[in-house]
Design a protein around this motif. Sequence first.
Motif, short mmCIF file in Angstrom:
data_model
loop_
_atom_site.label_atom_id
_atom_site.label_comp_id
_atom_site.label_asym_id
_atom_site.label_seq_id
_atom_site.Cartn_x
_atom_site.Cartn_y
_atom_site.Cartn_z
N LEU A 1 0.92 -1.24 -0.08
CA LEU A 1 -0.05 -0.04 0.08
C LEU A 1 0.90 1.18 0.02
O LEU A 1 0.22 2.42 -0.26
CB LEU A 1 -0.91 0.11 1.19
CG LEU A 1 -2.03 -1.18 1.03
CD1 LEU A 1 -2.85 -1.18 2.24
CD2 LEU A 1 -3.06 -0.31 -0.18
N THR A 2 2.27 1.23 0.04
CA THR A 2 3.11 2.31 0.08
C THR A 2 3.10 2.88 -1.33
O THR A 2 3.85 4.15 -1.74
CB THR A 2 4.30 2.00 0.53
OG1 THR A 2 4.92 1.10 -0.10
CG2 THR A 2 4.28 1.68 2.06
N ALA A 3 2.75 2.11 -2.46
CA ALA A 3 3.10 2.29 -3.79
C ALA A 3 2.32 3.78 -4.26
O ALA A 3 3.20 4.47 -4.97
CB ALA A 3 2.26 1.13 -4.78
N PRO A 4 1.24 4.07 -3.80
CA PRO A 4 0.98 5.44 -4.34
C PRO A 4 1.61 6.53 -3.84
O PRO A 4 1.78 7.63 -4.31
CB PRO A 4 -0.64 5.36 -3.90
CG PRO A 4 -1.02 3.93 -3.87
CD PRO A 4 0.18 3.32 -3.12
N ALA A 5 1.96 6.37 -2.55
CA ALA A 5 2.69 7.43 -2.01
C ALA A 5 4.15 7.44 -2.42
O ALA A 5 4.43 8.81 -2.21
CB ALA A 5 2.78 7.20 -0.39
N LEU A 6 4.66 6.36 -2.55
CA LEU A 6 5.98 6.49 -3.16
C LEU A 6 6.01 7.24 -4.55
O LEU A 6 6.92 7.82 -4.88
CB LEU A 6 6.58 5.20 -3.43
CG LEU A 6 7.25 4.53 -2.21
CD1 LEU A 6 7.30 3.04 -2.30
CD2 LEU A 6 8.37 4.99 -1.27
N GLU A 7 4.85 6.79 -5.21
CA GLU A 7 4.91 7.57 -6.71
C GLU A 7 4.51 9.04 -6.58
O GLU A 7 5.30 9.85 -7.34
CB GLU A 7 3.60 6.80 -7.56
CG GLU A 7 3.36 7.52 -8.90
CD GLU A 7 2.38 6.80 -9.52
OE1 GLU A 7 1.87 7.44 -10.61
OE2 GLU A 7 1.68 5.51 -9.42
N ALA B 1 -13.67 3.54 9.42
CA ALA B 1 -12.61 4.57 8.90
C ALA B 1 -13.13 5.69 8.23
O ALA B 1 -13.88 5.70 7.60
CB ALA B 1 -11.83 3.58 7.99
N SER B 2 -12.61 6.75 8.90
CA SER B 2 -12.59 8.09 8.41
C SER B 2 -11.84 8.65 7.12
O SER B 2 -12.41 9.45 6.49
CB SER B 2 -12.47 9.15 9.32
OG SER B 2 -11.24 9.17 9.85
N MET B 3 -10.91 7.78 6.83
CA MET B 3 -10.06 8.12 5.67
C MET B 3 -9.29 6.71 5.20
O MET B 3 -9.11 5.58 6.03
CB MET B 3 -8.83 9.15 6.16
CG MET B 3 -8.04 9.63 5.24
SD MET B 3 -7.09 10.90 6.05
CE MET B 3 -6.25 11.68 4.56
N ARG B 4 -9.24 6.62 3.85
CA ARG B 4 -8.57 5.39 3.31
C ARG B 4 -7.18 5.49 4.02
O ARG B 4 -6.39 6.37 4.13
CB ARG B 4 -8.67 5.34 2.00
CG ARG B 4 -10.21 5.09 1.31
CD ARG B 4 -9.98 5.25 -0.18
NE ARG B 4 -11.24 4.73 -0.87
CZ ARG B 4 -11.74 5.24 -2.09
NH1 ARG B 4 -10.70 5.82 -2.54
NH2 ARG B 4 -12.82 4.79 -2.43
N PHE B 5 -6.67 4.03 4.01
CA PHE B 5 -5.29 3.78 4.43
C PHE B 5 -4.06 4.54 3.58
O PHE B 5 -3.39 5.22 4.17
CB PHE B 5 -5.04 2.33 4.60
CG PHE B 5 -4.05 1.76 5.27
CD1 PHE B 5 -4.38 1.30 6.60
CD2 PHE B 5 -2.69 1.63 4.83
CE1 PHE B 5 -3.26 0.86 7.25
CE2 PHE B 5 -1.51 1.12 5.66
CZ PHE B 5 -1.82 0.50 6.83
N ALA B 6 -4.35 4.39 2.30
CA ALA B 6 -3.21 4.87 1.46
C ALA B 6 -3.37 6.54 1.44
O ALA B 6 -2.46 7.08 1.15
CB ALA B 6 -3.68 4.48 0.13
N ASP B 7 -4.56 6.96 1.66
CA ASP B 7 -4.76 8.61 1.80
C ASP B 7 -4.06 8.98 2.84
O ASP B 7 -3.44 10.18 2.97
CB ASP B 7 -6.26 8.70 1.88
CG ASP B 7 -6.92 8.37 0.46
OD1 ASP B 7 -6.33 8.50 -0.56
OD2 ASP B 7 -7.99 8.80 0.54
N ARG B 8 -3.97 8.21 4.22
CA ARG B 8 -3.22 8.81 5.26
C ARG B 8 -1.47 8.67 4.91
O ARG B 8 -0.80 9.71 5.17
CB ARG B 8 -3.57 7.79 6.37
CG ARG B 8 -4.83 7.96 6.88
CD ARG B 8 -5.07 7.30 8.41
NE ARG B 8 -6.52 7.32 8.89
CZ ARG B 8 -6.95 8.13 9.51
NH1 ARG B 8 -6.14 9.19 9.78
NH2 ARG B 8 -8.31 8.13 9.73
N TYR B 9 -1.11 7.89 4.00
CA TYR B 9 0.12 7.76 3.62
C TYR B 9 0.38 8.87 2.71
O TYR B 9 1.32 9.57 3.03
CB TYR B 9 0.54 6.60 2.59
CG TYR B 9 0.83 5.10 3.55
CD1 TYR B 9 1.10 5.14 4.94
CD2 TYR B 9 0.88 4.09 2.76
CE1 TYR B 9 1.18 3.93 5.36
CE2 TYR B 9 1.08 2.68 3.52
CZ TYR B 9 1.29 2.74 4.67
OH TYR B 9 1.51 1.69 5.67
#
Length: 344
Positions: free
Chosen positions: A20-26, A126-134
């Motif tokens: 799930l870190t992939a979007p944040a890394l991009e 959840a108030s926010m998606r996991f990857a959105d927090r990243y």
Amino acid sequence: MNPPDSVLVLRFSAIGDVVLTAPALEALRTAWPRTRILVAVKERFAHLLRHNPNVDEVVALRTREGPLGFARRLRAQRPGAILDLHDKIRSKLLRWQLLNVPAVVWHKRDLRDTVRVKLALRPYHASMRFADRYHAAVEELVGSRLPRGKLRYFLGPNDGDAADAVLRAHGIDPTQPLLGMSPGANWETKRWPAPRFAALARRALDAGLQVAVQGSESERALGQLIARDAPRTVDLCGKLDLPALGGFISRCSAFAANDSGPMHIARALGVPTLAIFGSTDPAMFEFGGHAVLFAGVECAPCSFSGRARCPHGHFRCMLELSEQRAWEALAPLLRAGRRLPLSA
């Protein structure tokens, strides 16, 4: 913050969280295209990142390597910033030993949620998606709004061949329609009952598909039960290492899994995925083009990442999900083809 020469990203485990870190890394690469991106991760999960074009170097935490020795190795990399997407004891210790390096830490959830949900006093929504927090942590580090990256998993050059060899050795033709299943999960309350996976496998076999079950060495009993109750299902539990796991999932026409690491790999590869949720909240993730099973009983989701047992003793969140309902959700996916990349 001005772009540093290098940035150190911390996310040590587990499979799904690392994927799930992939979007944040991009997003980080988009913001700082000339900055060298280093990612620290446990050695057994390093393959998940090694072929990501947005990662310049994977710094693997070796088995039994202590925090002092690992910190020395990280200091030698001379990072100009730290992005902590882990925020547990290990990453806190490392940040403390790199005090002069500016750091941003992701915000996992509000403390008021943590206490009440862990005591089973109320469900967790959840108030926010996991990857959105990243992503929010990346924006805080960079100091500006950024376009969101996509959830992608990058196979190694030999991953597909490794999977094909295992599949063919067990009588599976990887070029023909194949349903992959992953009945395991780290926590009991995240596991849809194995007999229901077997019933779903029988439906798929009757429809002319090949079916193969994936799992870790510790999940062999699940694979054996499904293969016994759904003859012609191939049990691959304990037979795929991490590179071959990605290769196997990439060969699947569709993938049925609990809330687990393999489920996230499937979504990241664009494989049509049926994700089965019980005690955790599917709203933490994006499922556009995929399918979710969630009973939505009044006490669910009762946890952030699963429990050893149902705190109310009835396990309705999973037992109310029938094999018929699963097949009705899965059947359209088998005709859907590859899905577009998601953002979370």
